[in-house]
Design an enzyme around this catalytic site. Structure first.
Site, PDB file in Angstrom:
ATOM      1  N   SER A 122       0.706  -1.509  -0.583  1.00 14.51           N
ATOM      2  CA  SER A 122       0.199  -0.175   0.219  1.00 14.51           C
ATOM      3  C   SER A 122       1.149   0.926  -0.088  1.00 14.51           C
ATOM      4  O   SER A 122       1.762   1.596  -0.999  1.00 14.51           O
ATOM      5  CB  SER A 122      -0.810   0.378   0.916  1.00 14.51           C
ATOM      6  OG  SER A 122      -2.054   1.138   0.487  1.00 14.51           O
TER       7      SER A 122
ATOM      8  N   ASP B  19      -9.025  -2.760  -6.602  1.00 14.63           N
ATOM      9  CA  ASP B  19      -7.976  -2.973  -5.432  1.00 14.63           C
ATOM     10  C   ASP B  19      -9.447  -2.178  -4.376  1.00 14.63           C
ATOM     11  O   ASP B  19     -10.290  -1.265  -4.121  1.00 14.63           O
ATOM     12  CB  ASP B  19      -6.944  -1.998  -5.578  1.00 14.63           C
ATOM     13  CG  ASP B  19      -6.436  -1.680  -4.063  1.00 14.63           C
ATOM     14  OD1 ASP B  19      -7.313  -1.198  -3.007  1.00 14.63           O
ATOM     15  OD2 ASP B  19      -5.455  -2.360  -4.263  1.00 14.63           O
TER      16      ASP B  19
ATOM     17  N   HIS C 177      -6.643  -5.664  -1.243  1.00 21.71           N
ATOM     18  CA  HIS C 177      -5.725  -4.716  -1.053  1.00 21.71           C
ATOM     19  C   HIS C 177      -4.296  -5.522  -0.203  1.00 21.71           C
ATOM     20  O   HIS C 177      -5.025  -5.755   1.052  1.00 21.71           O
ATOM     21  CB  HIS C 177      -6.146  -3.677  -0.202  1.00 21.71           C
ATOM     22  CG  HIS C 177      -5.290  -2.174  -0.290  1.00 21.71           C
ATOM     23  ND1 HIS C 177      -4.795  -1.654  -1.006  1.00 21.71           N
ATOM     24  CD2 HIS C 177      -5.379  -1.927   0.966  1.00 21.71           C
ATOM     25  CE1 HIS C 177      -3.893  -0.998  -0.793  1.00 21.71           C
ATOM     26  NE2 HIS C 177      -3.888  -0.589   0.135  1.00 21.71           N
TER      27      HIS C 177
END
Length: 398
Positions: free
Chosen positions: A175, A271, A338
């Site tokens: 991320s 995502d 994610h």
């Protein structure tokens, strides 16, 4: 309100993610880089930066995997003050041990190519993907915007512990940490011996500049505020900032073409963080019409799925424009998730997600060691039966 909700989502979601990792990982002690404090390389609250190091062995003794923790960003004084009181802004609030799993696992059966490497997880406490550097410290808030200095101090500490002799090195992250691995990719390469094999992996870090469902460029304004607040412009690649406003250079689509070091992009085309915070932030859905859909893709209506398919098309367009050099790796699946590299079930297990009968771990390993190239993009949702689509109960981000 939107900024606070974005922050709140990270604070609620990340402990859950860490709990999942802890279930099948091994515990590694924290290391505080106390020498960094004198250099001003400190967390938002002025505390020392930190990382967790598991030493390599055997054939992996001179190989290094540096993985950057994720956790969003803070874009103004208010949101940075909120982070300052948590582990995302202070090493004083960090757990002294964390579990290593997935790409950080030390078990050959769980991590075939990187299990015996020196493995480092760099903790995230600056809120700028390690790009900020503001000399002045406000005497009232006492906030320190020093992410770029943290990155440099941690790298210097690891080089002194043997990384300067690395034969293989991979920088990765999840991320905001995946964005870190993109923004610092070439800079990392430059630190290592000329003969070393050095590459970069971004997991769920390819954030795109997409308008939300209300037609507003929320994420562009947010990233611009991050860069302004943290003084990040001077630490973003000049190849980008010479052509575009600095805030635009926080988007990988404006960065990746200029990166010289081999880069692997691991991302879900749907995502889940981007769907919930870029495509449908709370401010863009005041009546909650997207509430069920953005927490569980299986609950989306036909019209909502068309919007998600449009998002996928835009995402793939930006990825495709980065070129298809053999040095680039791509694993773009059609899952609602994610971050996939730190989760054992997603990285490498009996029912892991696959593209072309290849797991994420094998795709990354084959690419890193030049056994074969890997550039695969999944068919549209819901075609992929190997996906582990997440269902999110928390609604604090909206």
């Amino acid at each position: 309100m939107a900024d606070r909700s974005l922050y709140a989502w990270w604070c609620c979601a990340l402990p859950c993610a860490l709990a999942l990792v802890a279930a099948d990982g091994f515990l590694v002690d924290i290391t505080y880089v106390e020498s960094a404090v004198a250099k001003g390389a400190v967390c938002l609250d002025g505390s020392a930066p930190a990382y967790h190091l598991a030493r390599g062995s055997g054939s992996g003794e001179n190989s290094w995997l540096i993985h950057f923790e994720g956790g969003g960003w803070c874009n103004n004084v208010t949101t940075c003050l909120q982070r300052k009181r948590t582990r995302l802004g202070s090493s004083k609030e960090m757990a002294t041990q964390i579990a290593f799993s997935g790409i950080l696992s030390d078990t050959p059966d769980d991590n075939p190519d990187f299990h015996n490497w020196n493995k480092v997880k760099v903790r995230y406490c600056d809120g700028s993907s390690f790009t900020g550097d503001v000399e002045e410290v406000d005497p009232i808030t006492k906030l320190h915007y020093r992410g770029a200095r943290i990155w440099q101090a941690v790298m210097e500490d690891l080089l002194a512990k043997g990384m300067d002799k690395a034969e293989n090195a991979l920088i990765s992250g999840c991320s905001a940490g995946g964005l870190t691995s993109i923004l610092h990719c070439d800079r990392f390469h430059d630190l290592l011996p000329p003969a070393a094999r050095v590459k970069c992996l971004s997991d769920a870090g390819f954030f795109i500049n997409e308008k939300d469902v209300a037609g507003v460029g929320y994420i562009a304004a947010f990233f611009n505020d991050v860069v302004t607040t943290h003084g990040s412009a001077k630490n973003l690649p000049p190849s980008c900032t010479s052509m575009l406003p600095p805030g635009m250079c926080f988007f990988p689509q404006n960065e990746v073409k200029q990166i010289q070091t081999p880069l692997f992009i691991l991302n879900a085309a749907y995502d889940s963080w981007q769907v919930r915070n870029i495509l449908v932030p709370g401010v863009a859905d005041p009546h909650g019409q997207w509430h069920s859909c953005k927490h569980d893709i299986g609950q989306c209506s036909a019209s909502q799925l068309r919007v998600l398919q449009g998002f996928r098309a835009d995402f793939l367009k930006e990825v495709s424009e980065q070129g298809n050099s053999d040095s680039r790796g791509l694993f773009i699946n059609s899952c609602f998730v994610h971050c996939q590299s730190e989760s054992q079930e997603l990285w490498f297990s009996s029912d892991s997600p696959m593209l072309g009968n290849t797991t994420i771990a094998n795709a990354v390993g084959d690419w890193f060691f030049d056994r074969s190239s890997f550039q695969k993009i999944d068919c549209p949702y819901p075609c992929d039966s190997t996906c582990h689509n997440r269902i999110y109960e928390d609604s604090s981000q909206a």
